[in-house]
Scaffold this motif. Structure first.
Motif, PDB file in Angstrom:
ATOM      1  N   HIS A 125      35.006  30.834  39.228  1.00 54.11           N
ATOM      2  CA  HIS A 125      34.717  30.219  37.930  1.00 54.11           C
ATOM      3  C   HIS A 125      33.723  31.021  37.095  1.00 54.11           C
ATOM      4  CE1 HIS A 125      31.860  28.543  40.865  1.00 54.11           C
ATOM      5  NE2 HIS A 125      30.988  28.536  39.877  1.00 54.11           N
ATOM      6  N   GLN A 126      33.110  32.047  37.681  1.00 55.17           N
ATOM      7  CA  GLN A 126      32.214  32.911  36.917  1.00 55.17           C
ATOM      8  C   GLN A 126      32.975  33.961  36.110  1.00 55.17           C
ATOM      9  OE1 GLN A 126      29.408  34.520  39.746  1.00 55.17           O
ATOM     10  NE2 GLN A 126      28.170  32.646  39.757  1.00 55.17           N
ATOM     11  N   ASP A 127      34.262  34.093  36.368  1.00 55.22           N
ATOM     12  CA  ASP A 127      35.093  35.023  35.597  1.00 55.22           C
ATOM     13  C   ASP A 127      35.256  34.499  34.169  1.00 55.22           C
ATOM     14  OD1 ASP A 127      37.900  35.991  34.550  1.00 55.22           O
ATOM     15  OD2 ASP A 127      37.375  37.370  36.171  1.00 55.22           O
ATOM     16  N   ASP A 128      35.124  35.392  33.193  1.00 52.59           N
ATOM     17  CA  ASP A 128      35.192  34.984  31.791  1.00 52.59           C
ATOM     18  C   ASP A 128      36.533  34.348  31.431  1.00 52.59           C
ATOM     19  OD1 ASP A 128      32.629  35.857  31.340  1.00 52.59           O
ATOM     20  OD2 ASP A 128      33.247  37.837  30.603  1.00 52.59           O
ATOM     21  N   ASN A 129      37.571  34.709  32.144  1.00 53.62           N
ATOM     22  CA  ASN A 129      38.912  34.195  31.837  1.00 53.62           C
ATOM     23  C   ASN A 129      39.410  33.241  32.922  1.00 53.62           C
ATOM     24  OD1 ASN A 129      39.371  35.718  29.375  1.00 53.62           O
ATOM     25  ND2 ASN A 129      39.450  37.520  30.692  1.00 53.62           N
ATOM     26  N   PHE A 130      38.470  32.516  33.521  1.00 55.94           N
ATOM     27  CA  PHE A 130      38.852  31.654  34.634  1.00 55.94           C
ATOM     28  C   PHE A 130      39.901  30.619  34.247  1.00 55.94           C
ATOM     29  CE2 PHE A 130      37.996  27.730  37.184  1.00 55.94           C
ATOM     30  CZ  PHE A 130      38.534  28.196  38.366  1.00 55.94           C
ATOM     31  N   GLU A 131      39.729  29.967  33.121  1.00 59.82           N
ATOM     32  CA  GLU A 131      40.662  28.899  32.755  1.00 59.82           C
ATOM     33  C   GLU A 131      42.076  29.431  32.562  1.00 59.82           C
ATOM     34  OE1 GLU A 131      40.188  25.748  33.041  1.00 59.82           O
ATOM     35  OE2 GLU A 131      38.131  26.160  33.652  1.00 59.82           O
ATOM     36  N   GLN A 132      42.197  30.603  31.955  1.00 62.93           N
ATOM     37  CA  GLN A 132      43.530  31.182  31.748  1.00 62.93           C
ATOM     38  C   GLN A 132      44.129  31.730  33.043  1.00 62.93           C
ATOM     39  OE1 GLN A 132      40.658  31.641  29.937  1.00 62.93           O
ATOM     40  NE2 GLN A 132      41.113  32.959  28.183  1.00 62.93           N
ATOM     41  N   ASP A 133      43.279  32.307  33.883  1.00 62.26           N
ATOM     42  CA  ASP A 133      43.760  33.009  35.085  1.00 62.26           C
ATOM     43  C   ASP A 133      43.403  32.269  36.370  1.00 62.26           C
ATOM     44  OD1 ASP A 133      44.585  34.950  33.301  1.00 62.26           O
ATOM     45  OD2 ASP A 133      42.845  36.230  33.640  1.00 62.26           O
ATOM     46  N   ARG A 134      43.184  30.992  36.278  1.00 65.65           N
ATOM     47  CA  ARG A 134      42.665  30.195  37.398  1.00 65.65           C
ATOM     48  C   ARG A 134      43.491  30.375  38.669  1.00 65.65           C
ATOM     49  NH1 ARG A 134      39.815  24.669  37.005  1.00 65.65           N
ATOM     50  NH2 ARG A 134      39.943  23.824  39.127  1.00 65.65           N
ATOM     51  N   GLN A 135      44.792  30.191  38.594  1.00 64.50           N
ATOM     52  CA  GLN A 135      45.642  30.283  39.777  1.00 64.50           C
ATOM     53  C   GLN A 135      45.574  31.668  40.419  1.00 64.50           C
ATOM     54  OE1 GLN A 135      48.370  28.085  41.280  1.00 64.50           O
ATOM     55  NE2 GLN A 135      46.904  26.562  40.549  1.00 64.50           N
ATOM     56  N   GLN A 136      45.612  32.702  39.605  1.00 64.11           N
ATOM     57  CA  GLN A 136      45.581  34.062  40.133  1.00 64.11           C
ATOM     58  C   GLN A 136      44.238  34.375  40.781  1.00 64.11           C
ATOM     59  OE1 GLN A 136      48.306  36.345  40.191  1.00 64.11           O
ATOM     60  NE2 GLN A 136      46.861  37.197  41.688  1.00 64.11           N
ATOM     61  N   LEU A 137      43.153  33.946  40.164  1.00 62.85           N
ATOM     62  CA  LEU A 137      41.831  34.225  40.713  1.00 62.85           C
ATOM     63  C   LEU A 137      41.614  33.505  42.045  1.00 62.85           C
ATOM     64  CD1 LEU A 137      39.811  34.068  37.385  1.00 62.85           C
ATOM     65  CD2 LEU A 137      40.048  36.094  38.843  1.00 62.85           C
ATOM     66  N   LEU A 138      42.097  32.274  42.131  1.00 59.20           N
ATOM     67  CA  LEU A 138      41.973  31.551  43.396  1.00 59.20           C
ATOM     68  C   LEU A 138      42.852  32.189  44.475  1.00 59.20           C
ATOM     69  CD1 LEU A 138      41.877  27.842  42.170  1.00 59.20           C
ATOM     70  CD2 LEU A 138      39.975  29.251  42.946  1.00 59.20           C
ATOM     71  N   TYR A 139      44.035  32.610  44.082  1.00 55.69           N
ATOM     72  CA  TYR A 139      44.905  33.331  45.018  1.00 55.69           C
ATOM     73  C   TYR A 139      44.201  34.600  45.508  1.00 55.69           C
ATOM     74  CZ  TYR A 139      48.841  35.932  46.930  1.00 55.69           C
ATOM     75  OH  TYR A 139      49.668  36.651  47.760  1.00 55.69           O
TER      76      TYR A 139
END
Length: 273
Positions: free
Chosen positions: A124-138
């Motif tokens: 969630h510290q990523d600036d684009n977390f909301e847009q890329d949420r699924q990919q970042l969690l993966y």
């Protein structure tokens, strides 16, 4: 008769030693995040006085500073884990692997060794977390899985938020992200930041239940610093006495080999009573 007595004596001795070993393995974790490597020895004294048995120590150079700190902590029966974490590793993980190689190099060349690696990688510290949420969690799950495959002999701990409920498909299995994390991590530290025992246990209830089911270890985090978020997140306003009362309730409500970790040593040290 003498032989029977000797056998009985050995059996009782073994049982006694086995029980001691079990007791030590079941020791409840009392940890603390240690973000500043320049703090004086009074902070270690404070940690020891408050029952700390694990420190997650952030020190970038991996040199004599680490060695001296580990020696001082170990003298107090406190294990030290190397604390690192950058959100950028979720998009480019090579630097993380470089850091693990540095860790191995340090541990292999020093008598005062870290007990493992404690990773604080927060999507969630990523600036684009909301847009890329699924990919970042993966990507987080992928890091956890692959680090253990690559370095099976290193203990890896992970900090995670208590709300990682997103359904993620990994290795052909779809389930909440926190379950994947618990599956592949050695231990998981839940940032269960609430200013009451009920609050901490409630926000981490799903992780606690799943960890018990899978026979994995989770540790509940308590916040002591002033935050920009709601006061309900931290014990800073209530003070140390109230926090200790609430944490005792939490400890009594979780398995004997789970535990509590305090965020973080400096703000805990400075807390009012």
């Amino acid at each position: 008769m003498k032989r029977c007595s000797l056998v009985l004596f050995l059996m009782l001795t073994f049982s006694f030693l086995f029980c001691i070993s079990c007791s030590r393995n079941q020791e409840q974790i009392m940890g603390v995040w240690w973000w500043n490597s320049n703090l004086g020895s009074e902070y270690l004294d404070f940690a020891e006085e408050n029952g700390v048995n694990e420190i997650y120590y952030c020190e970038g150079n991996l040199d004599e500073t680490s060695s001296n700190f580990i020696a001082s902590a170990n003298e107090r029966d406190i294990d030290v884990y190397w604390l690192i974490g950058e959100v950028e590793w979720l998009r480019q993980s090579q630097e993380l692997y470089n850091e693990i190689e540095r860790y191995l190099s340090y541990n292999n060349s020093h008598s005062q060794k870290y007990s493992g690696v404690h990773l604080d990688i927060e999507p969630h510290q990523d600036d684009n977390f909301e847009q890329d949420r699924q990919q970042l969690l993966y990507n987080l799950i992928d890091i956890i899985y692959n680090l253990k495959q690559t370095y099976p002999n290193i203990q890896f701990d992970y900090d995670i938020a208590f709300w990682l409920d997103d359904e993620i498909t990994y290795n052909g299995v779809t389930k909440p992200a926190y379950q994947h994390v618990i599956d592949y991590a050695d231990r998981v530290f839940i940032m269960s930041y609430r200013d009451s025992s009920d609050g901490m246990l409630n926000v981490a209830s799903e992780e606690l239940e799943y960890a018990k089911f899978t026979n994995k270890i989770v540790v509940l985090g308590a916040e002591t610093g002033d935050t920009e978020e709601a006061e309900v997140v931290t014990f800073a306003q209530e003070g140390r006495v109230y926090m200790n009362e609430q944490l005792d309730i939490v400890k009594a409500s979780i398995p004997a080999n789970y535990g509590i970790s305090i965020h973080h040593i400096a703000s805990w040290f400075d807390m009012k009573d």
